[in-house]
Design a protein around this motif. Structure first.
Motif, PDB file in Angstrom:
ATOM      1  N   THR A 107      54.244  42.701  53.400  1.00 13.62           N
ATOM      2  CA  THR A 107      54.621  41.824  54.431  1.00 13.62           C
ATOM      3  C   THR A 107      55.309  40.665  53.855  1.00 13.62           C
ATOM      4  O   THR A 107      56.268  39.964  54.547  1.00 13.62           O
ATOM      5  N   LEU A 108      54.996  40.010  52.684  1.00 13.65           N
ATOM      6  CA  LEU A 108      55.651  39.019  52.244  1.00 13.65           C
ATOM      7  C   LEU A 108      57.162  39.387  52.045  1.00 13.65           C
ATOM      8  O   LEU A 108      58.006  38.481  52.069  1.00 13.65           O
ATOM      9  N   SER A 109      57.440  40.405  51.461  1.00 16.55           N
ATOM     10  CA  SER A 109      58.713  40.914  51.211  1.00 16.55           C
ATOM     11  C   SER A 109      59.468  40.937  52.306  1.00 16.55           C
ATOM     12  O   SER A 109      60.525  40.567  52.371  1.00 16.55           O
ATOM     13  N   ARG A 110      58.917  41.559  53.576  1.00 11.00           N
ATOM     14  CA  ARG A 110      59.558  41.441  55.065  1.00 11.00           C
ATOM     15  C   ARG A 110      59.879  40.052  55.377  1.00 11.00           C
ATOM     16  O   ARG A 110      60.899  39.640  55.874  1.00 11.00           O
ATOM     17  N   VAL A 111      59.018  38.883  55.094  1.00 13.34           N
ATOM     18  CA  VAL A 111      58.844  37.458  55.578  1.00 13.34           C
ATOM     19  C   VAL A 111      60.190  37.074  54.749  1.00 13.34           C
ATOM     20  O   VAL A 111      60.946  36.636  55.426  1.00 13.34           O
ATOM     21  N   VAL A 112      60.357  37.225  53.465  1.00  7.17           N
ATOM     22  CA  VAL A 112      61.264  36.648  52.629  1.00  7.17           C
ATOM     23  C   VAL A 112      62.678  37.249  53.091  1.00  7.17           C
ATOM     24  O   VAL A 112      63.821  36.654  53.309  1.00  7.17           O
ATOM     25  N   ALA A 113      62.722  38.586  53.394  1.00 11.42           N
ATOM     26  CA  ALA A 113      64.254  39.264  53.565  1.00 11.42           C
ATOM     27  C   ALA A 113      64.263  38.728  55.007  1.00 11.42           C
ATOM     28  O   ALA A 113      65.661  38.731  55.058  1.00 11.42           O
ATOM     29  N   SER A 114      63.627  38.508  55.896  1.00  6.05           N
ATOM     30  CA  SER A 114      64.073  38.164  57.482  1.00  6.05           C
ATOM     31  C   SER A 114      64.577  36.740  57.059  1.00  6.05           C
ATOM     32  O   SER A 114      65.606  36.388  57.852  1.00  6.05           O
ATOM     33  N   ILE A 115      64.008  35.578  56.458  1.00  9.80           N
ATOM     34  CA  ILE A 115      64.332  34.255  56.115  1.00  9.80           C
ATOM     35  C   ILE A 115      65.813  34.443  55.562  1.00  9.80           C
ATOM     36  O   ILE A 115      66.693  33.720  56.137  1.00  9.80           O
ATOM     37  N   VAL A 116      66.081  35.261  54.386  1.00  9.45           N
ATOM     38  CA  VAL A 116      67.120  35.236  54.003  1.00  9.45           C
ATOM     39  C   VAL A 116      68.368  35.768  54.949  1.00  9.45           C
ATOM     40  O   VAL A 116      69.566  35.179  54.945  1.00  9.45           O
ATOM     41  N   ALA A 117      67.984  36.750  55.804  1.00  9.46           N
ATOM     42  CA  ALA A 117      68.987  37.511  56.560  1.00  9.46           C
ATOM     43  C   ALA A 117      69.398  36.742  57.572  1.00  9.46           C
ATOM     44  O   ALA A 117      70.910  36.417  57.909  1.00  9.46           O
ATOM     45  N   VAL A 118      68.450  35.947  57.950  1.00 17.46           N
ATOM     46  CA  VAL A 118      68.648  34.929  59.302  1.00 17.46           C
ATOM     47  C   VAL A 118      69.442  33.548  58.458  1.00 17.46           C
ATOM     48  O   VAL A 118      70.785  33.367  59.292  1.00 17.46           O
ATOM     49  N   MET A 119      69.374  33.213  57.492  1.00 14.64           N
ATOM     50  CA  MET A 119      70.060  32.033  56.827  1.00 14.64           C
ATOM     51  C   MET A 119      71.500  32.566  56.519  1.00 14.64           C
ATOM     52  O   MET A 119      72.198  31.852  56.670  1.00 14.64           O
ATOM     53  N   LEU A 120      71.691  33.881  56.272  1.00 10.70           N
ATOM     54  CA  LEU A 120      73.147  34.395  55.713  1.00 10.70           C
ATOM     55  C   LEU A 120      73.970  34.239  57.049  1.00 10.70           C
ATOM     56  O   LEU A 120      74.760  33.935  56.984  1.00 10.70           O
ATOM     57  N   LEU A 121      73.328  35.021  58.103  1.00  7.53           N
ATOM     58  CA  LEU A 121      73.924  35.134  59.215  1.00  7.53           C
ATOM     59  C   LEU A 121      74.323  33.731  59.775  1.00  7.53           C
ATOM     60  O   LEU A 121      75.546  33.565  60.263  1.00  7.53           O
ATOM     61  N   VAL A 122      73.283  32.664  59.838  1.00  7.88           N
ATOM     62  CA  VAL A 122      73.685  31.302  60.459  1.00  7.88           C
ATOM     63  C   VAL A 122      74.550  30.628  59.339  1.00  7.88           C
ATOM     64  O   VAL A 122      75.529  29.957  59.880  1.00  7.88           O
ATOM     65  N   GLY A 123      74.446  31.009  58.123  1.00 12.53           N
ATOM     66  CA  GLY A 123      75.349  30.293  57.334  1.00 12.53           C
ATOM     67  C   GLY A 123      76.801  30.760  57.384  1.00 12.53           C
ATOM     68  O   GLY A 123      77.877  29.922  57.293  1.00 12.53           O
ATOM     69  N   VAL A 124      76.974  32.007  57.482  1.00 17.97           N
ATOM     70  CA  VAL A 124      78.382  32.565  57.779  1.00 17.97           C
ATOM     71  C   VAL A 124      79.101  32.015  58.994  1.00 17.97           C
ATOM     72  O   VAL A 124      80.156  31.634  58.976  1.00 17.97           O
ATOM     73  N   VAL A 125      78.394  32.256  60.038  1.00 17.29           N
ATOM     74  CA  VAL A 125      78.690  31.658  61.345  1.00 17.29           C
ATOM     75  C   VAL A 125      79.066  30.196  61.514  1.00 17.29           C
ATOM     76  O   VAL A 125      80.200  29.739  61.733  1.00 17.29           O
ATOM     77  N   GLY A 126      78.041  29.367  60.961  1.00 20.33           N
ATOM     78  CA  GLY A 126      78.296  28.151  60.888  1.00 20.33           C
ATOM     79  C   GLY A 126      79.439  27.634  60.026  1.00 20.33           C
ATOM     80  O   GLY A 126      80.407  26.811  60.313  1.00 20.33           O
ATOM     81  N   GLY A 127      79.549  28.369  58.868  1.00 17.87           N
ATOM     82  CA  GLY A 127      80.718  27.933  57.893  1.00 17.87           C
ATOM     83  C   GLY A 127      82.005  28.279  58.633  1.00 17.87           C
ATOM     84  O   GLY A 127      82.929  27.587  58.376  1.00 17.87           O
ATOM     85  N   MET A 128      82.252  29.555  59.325  1.00 18.45           N
ATOM     86  CA  MET A 128      83.597  29.636  59.925  1.00 18.45           C
ATOM     87  C   MET A 128      83.820  28.924  61.015  1.00 18.45           C
ATOM     88  O   MET A 128      85.130  28.503  61.101  1.00 18.45           O
ATOM     89  N   VAL A 129      82.678  28.424  61.950  1.00 17.50           N
ATOM     90  CA  VAL A 129      83.032  27.302  62.884  1.00 17.50           C
ATOM     91  C   VAL A 129      83.571  26.014  62.294  1.00 17.50           C
ATOM     92  O   VAL A 129      84.354  25.534  62.770  1.00 17.50           O
ATOM     93  N   ALA A 130      82.857  25.554  61.346  1.00 15.32           N
ATOM     94  CA  ALA A 130      83.095  24.205  60.439  1.00 15.32           C
ATOM     95  C   ALA A 130      84.439  24.277  60.177  1.00 15.32           C
ATOM     96  O   ALA A 130      85.113  23.200  59.920  1.00 15.32           O
ATOM     97  N   LEU A 131      84.931  25.533  59.574  1.00 16.56           N
ATOM     98  CA  LEU A 131      86.145  25.660  58.842  1.00 16.56           C
ATOM     99  C   LEU A 131      87.353  25.541  59.754  1.00 16.56           C
ATOM    100  O   LEU A 131      88.397  25.066  59.540  1.00 16.56           O
TER     101      LEU A 131
END
Length: 432
Positions: A107-131
Motif C-alpha cells: 500500500t505504501l509503495s503504491r501511494v509513493v508511486a502514485s504521488i511521484v507519477a502525478v508529480m512527474l506528469l504535472v512537472g512535465v506539462v507545467g514546465g512545457m507550458v512555462a517554457l
C-alpha cells in the motif's frame, strides 16, 4: 420397390445433411461467418452514426461525459511504466521492516508511486507550458510587427528583380497583383474583422467557459488516473473473471493473448516513440543553441511533439517552425530545414530503430499506409495510433494465413513465394 427407393432417398438426404453439418463445423466457415457478421455490424453502425444526427449528437454528448475517464486512462497508461518501476523497487525495501506487513508495504509503495507519477506528469506539462507559452507570445507579436515591413521588402525585391530583367510588363502585372492583395487585406479587415468586434466578448466568454470545463475534466481525469494506476490489477482480474464465466476456456485464453499482445504493441510503440521524440527535441535544441537560431525552446518543442507522428511528423513540425524562424532571418529558416532533413534521417535510421526496434513488425510501406488511411479517417489521433492498430490487424491476419499454410504442409515464409526470375537472379543466392 417403392419402400426401397424411399429408404435410398432418406439415406442420400442424411448423407447430404451430414456433409453440410461437417461443412458448417469447419473453422474456415466459422471464421468467414464471424468476419461477415462483424463487417455487417460495422457498416450498420457507420450508417447510423453518419446519417442520424440525433444518434451522433448522443455519442458526442456521451464522449464529453466520460471524457475525464478517457483522460485518466490515457494518463495512467503513459505513467504505468514509472508507477510499476517505483512499486517494484520500493516494495522490497519496505518489506524488510519488522513492524510493516507485506500488505502495508504494498500500500505504501503504491501511494509513493502514485504521488511521484502525478508529480512527474504535472512537472512535465507545467514546465512545457512555462517554457513554450512566453516564446509563443513573443513569436506572435514579432510576426505581427515584422510582417508589414517584411511584405514591403518582398515587394521591393520583386520590383528590383523584374526591373533587372527588363520586363516592364511583368513588373506592372506583379505590382498590380500586390496592390490588389493589399486592397483585399484592407477590405477583409474592414468588412469582416471590425464588424466582428461586437461579438468578441461573447466569444471570449464562451472560450473561457470551455477552457474551465476542460481544466475541470483534466483534474477529474487526474483523479481517475490515480484510481486506474492503483486498481489496474483488480480491473484486469475482473475482466479475466468475466471472460472465463461467459466464454469457453479456449476463447478466454485467446482473448487474454489478444489483450496481452495489444498492450505490448501499444505500450512498446507509444512509450518508445515518446522517448524517441524527447531525444529528437533535445538534439534540435542543442543544435539551434549552438548556431544561435531564435526560439530554440519553442521550435524544439514543436519538433519533439510532432515527431510522435511516424514518418510525417518531422515535416509537419518543420513547416510552422521554419515560418517562425523566417520572421527573424529567412536564411536561418533555410538552414533550419536542412538540419531537420538531416535529423529526420538520423532518427529514421539510427535513433528510432535503436529505441523502437521491431515493436510493430511493419515495413515502411505499411507504416505509411496506416498513417495515411487512419489519419484520413480519424485525424491526428489516427495518425498517432494508426500504426499500432494496423500492426495488430496485420499480425493476426498473418497468423491466420500461416496456420492455413501449415495445415496444407506449405512454407510460411513470404520470401519463399518471391519471384526474381524476371531479373535472371537465382533466389538462393540472396540468402548467402
Amino acid at each position: 420397390m417403392k419402400e426401397k427407393k424411399i429408404e435410398e432417398t432418406i439415406e442420400k438426404t442424411g448423407e447430404g445433411l451430414g456433409k453440410r453439418n461437417r461443412l458448417t463445423d469447419r473453422a474456415e466457415f466459422k471464421l468467414g461467418l464471424t468476419i461477415f457478421i462483424a463487417g455487417a455490424l460495422l457498416i450498420i453502425f457507420y450508417q447510423i452514426v453518419a446519417h442520424y444526427t440525433g444518434f451522433k449528437s448522443g455519442l458526442l454528448n456521451l464522449g464529453r461525459i466520460i471524457s475525464p475517464f478517457i483522460y485518466g486512462f490515457v494518463m495512467a497508461y503513459l505513467l504505468s511504466p514509472v508507477y510499476n518501476l517505483i512499486v517494484k523497487k520500493l516494495y522490497p525495501l519496505l518489506k524488510k521492516g519488522e513492524k510493516i506487513t507485506n500488505k502495508t508495504a504494498l500500500t505504501l509503495s503504491r501511494v509513493v508511486a502514485s504521488i511521484v507519477a502525478v508529480m512527474l506528469l504535472v512537472g512535465v506539462v507545467g514546465g512545457m507550458v512555462a517554457l513554450v507559452v512566453p516564446q509563443l507570445f513573443d513569436s506572435v507579436s514579432r510576426i505581427s510587427e515584422t510582417l508589414p515591413s517584411a511584405f514591403n521588402r518582398f515587394v521591393a525585391w520583386v520590383e528590383k528583380y523584374t526591373a533587372n530583367m527588363g520586363n516592364q510588363d511583368l513588373a506592372a502585372q506583379i505590382e498590380e497583383a500586390v496592390d490588389s492583395l493589399r486592397e483585399n487585406v484592407v477590405r477583409w479587415v474592414q468588412d469582416i474583422i471590425l464588424p466582428g468586434v461586437g461579438t468578441l466578448v461573447q466569444r471570449v466568454s464562451t472560450s473561457v467557459m470551455l477552457t474551465l470545463r476542460r481544466m475541470m475534466n483534466m483534474l477529474l481525469g487526474l483523479v481517475a488516473c490515480v484510481y486506474f494506476l492503483n486498481g489496474k490489477e483488480k480491473f484486469r482480474a475482473q475482466i479475466h473473471k468475466t471472460s472465463i464465466a461467459l466464454t469457453s476456456p479456449k476463447t478466454s485464453k485467446e482473448l487474454e493473448e489478444l489483450v496481452t499482445f495489444t498492450n505490448k504493441t501499444f505500450g512498446g510503440f507509444i512509450n518508445g516513440k515518446l522517448i524517441d521524440s524527447l531525444i529528437i527535441g533535445i538534439i534540435c535544441f542543442i543544435v539551434m543553441t549552438i548556431f544561435g537560431w531564435p526560439y530554440a525552446i519553442l521550435v524544439s518543442t514543436i519538433i519533439g511533439v510532432t515527431n510522435i507522428v511516424p514518418f510525417f511528423g518531422p515535416f509537419i513540425g518543420a513547416i510552422p517552425s521554419a515560418l517562425i524562424i523566417a520572421t527573424v532571418d529567412p536564411w536561418m529558416a533555410f538552414w533550419f530545414l536542412i538540419m531537420i532533413v538531416i535529423l529526420q534521417q538520423l532518427d529514421g535510421n539510427v535513433i528510432g530503430p535503436a529505441i523502437l526496434g521491431q515493436s510493430t513488425g511493419l515495413s515502411s510501406f505499411w507504416v505509411m499506409f496506416s498513417i495515411v488511411v487512419f489519419g484520413g479517417l480519424f485525424g491526428f489521433a489516427g495518425m498517432l495510433l494508426g500504426v499500432p492498430v494496423f500492426a495488430i490487424i496485420y499480425y493476426y491476419f498473418s497468423k491466420i494465413i500461416d496456420k492455413k499454410l501449415e495445415k496444407r504442409g506449405m512454407d510460411v515464409l513470404t520470401f519463399d513465394y518471391e519471384d526474381y526470375n524476371k531479373y535472371e537472379i537465382n533466389k538462393k543466392d540472396l540468402t548467402k
